[in-house]
Scaffold this motif. Structure first.
Motif, PDB file in Angstrom:
ATOM      1  N   SER B  71       0.804  -1.228   0.000  1.00 34.55           N
ATOM      2  CA  SER B  71       0.000   0.000   0.000  1.00 34.55           C
ATOM      3  C   SER B  71       0.831   1.269   0.000  1.00 34.55           C
ATOM      4  CB  SER B  71      -0.936   0.011   1.218  1.00 34.55           C
ATOM      5  OG  SER B  71      -0.189  -0.053   2.410  1.00 34.55           O
ATOM      6  N   SER B  72       2.140   1.158   0.225  1.00 35.97           N
ATOM      7  CA  SER B  72       2.989   2.349   0.284  1.00 35.97           C
ATOM      8  C   SER B  72       3.769   2.612  -0.995  1.00 35.97           C
ATOM      9  CB  SER B  72       3.995   2.232   1.432  1.00 35.97           C
ATOM     10  OG  SER B  72       3.353   2.132   2.672  1.00 35.97           O
ATOM     11  N   HIS B  73       3.841   1.633  -1.866  1.00 36.00           N
ATOM     12  CA  HIS B  73       4.679   1.751  -3.051  1.00 36.00           C
ATOM     13  C   HIS B  73       3.893   1.509  -4.336  1.00 36.00           C
ATOM     14  CE1 HIS B  73       7.659   1.026   0.127  1.00 36.00           C
ATOM     15  NE2 HIS B  73       8.477   1.728  -0.628  1.00 36.00           N
ATOM     16  N   LEU B  74       4.245   2.291  -5.344  1.00 30.11           N
ATOM     17  CA  LEU B  74       3.622   2.157  -6.657  1.00 30.11           C
ATOM     18  C   LEU B  74       4.699   2.379  -7.707  1.00 30.11           C
ATOM     19  CD1 LEU B  74       0.841   1.812  -8.089  1.00 30.11           C
ATOM     20  CD2 LEU B  74       0.695   4.314  -8.127  1.00 30.11           C
ATOM     21  N   PHE B  75       4.722   1.496  -8.696  1.00 26.45           N
ATOM     22  CA  PHE B  75       5.700   1.608  -9.765  1.00 26.45           C
ATOM     23  C   PHE B  75       4.982   1.758 -11.108  1.00 26.45           C
ATOM     24  CE2 PHE B  75       9.576   0.536  -7.496  1.00 26.45           C
ATOM     25  CZ  PHE B  75       9.113  -0.170  -6.395  1.00 26.45           C
ATOM     26  N   LEU B  76       5.663   2.392 -12.046  1.00 25.89           N
ATOM     27  CA  LEU B  76       5.180   2.437 -13.425  1.00 25.89           C
ATOM     28  C   LEU B  76       6.337   1.986 -14.306  1.00 25.89           C
ATOM     29  CD1 LEU B  76       2.753   3.143 -15.190  1.00 25.89           C
ATOM     30  CD2 LEU B  76       3.719   5.440 -15.463  1.00 25.89           C
TER      31      LEU B  76
END
Lengths: 110, 114
Positions: B71-76
């Protein structure tokens, strides 16, 4: 599909002047937000309006949500150089997704 | 670190490269977003994650691949991009998906595709 139109697109005024920017749509929104974005930064929320006809004030900024919840305005009194930035409105009509307008780029000249 | 951070802040890549953008939020939020901001166009929502599950994918080309490991990390993840993909990519988070929630944005990654 462009759901939110903002006007004017660009605005350059002298310090101390008043101004109004507009956000218009043909769709009814359940809520509408105004953000300000400064160069090199992400947008920062200024206000959320949810009730038709609602007026909210944030120091020298006055926000109004139209009675039909299709439009909104932002009025700035006695603009200051620190008000310079890109003003974005964002409307939610699906319940979980905001559609952003094209923005109004404001420059306040000292 | 506080708020929402994004790395790198600037990225230049060729059309055949593979790169990844990273976003981290330190606010305890459970929803995260990727937006694309191009000149003279509205902010475009690309992806929405809630509790690490993708809930929106707004017809984004497959050369953009999101990943939300927690829930704390998002990548593209980016591969075989086109010059028209050059833009500012913004990450945001919020406490829940409801429209009245405030979205907190990171500073963005300025991407240039050569």
């Amino acid at each position: 599909t462009q759901l939110l139109e903002q006007s004017p697109q660009f605005l350059s005024i002298q310090e101390g002047e008043n101004l109004t920017v507009y956000c218009n749509s043909s769709s009814v929104f359940s809520s509408l937000q105004w953000y300000r974005q400064e160069p090199g930064e992400g947008p920062v929320l200024l206000v959320t309006v949810v009730t038709g006809g609602e007026v909210k004030k944030l120091k020298r900024l006055t926000f109004q949500f139209g009675d039909a919840r299709k439009d909104s305005s932002l009025h700035i009194t006695a603009a200051q150089p620190g008000d310079t930035g890109l003003y974005l409105c964002a409307g939610d009509y699906t319940g979980n997704q905001f559609y952003f307008g094209t923005g109004t780029s404001l420059t306040v000249i000292p | 670190e506080t708020g929402v951070t994004q790395t790198p802040r600037h990225l230049v890549m060729g059309m055949t490269n593979k790169k990844s953008l990273k976003c981290e939020q330190h606010l305890g939020h459970n929803a995260m977003y990727w937006y694309k901001q191009s000149a003279k166009k509205p902010l475009e929502l690309m992806f929405v994650y809630s509790l690490e599950e993708r809930v929106e994918n707004n017809s984004v080309p497959s050369r953009f691949s999101p990943e939300c490991p927690n829930s704390s990390h998002l990548f593209l993840h980016l591969h075989t991009l086109q010059p028209e993909d050059s833009a500012l990519y913004l990450c945001a988070s919020s406490q829940g998906l409801a429209g009245y929630n405030e979205q907190f944005f990171g500073p963005g990654t300025r991407l240039t595709v050569l």
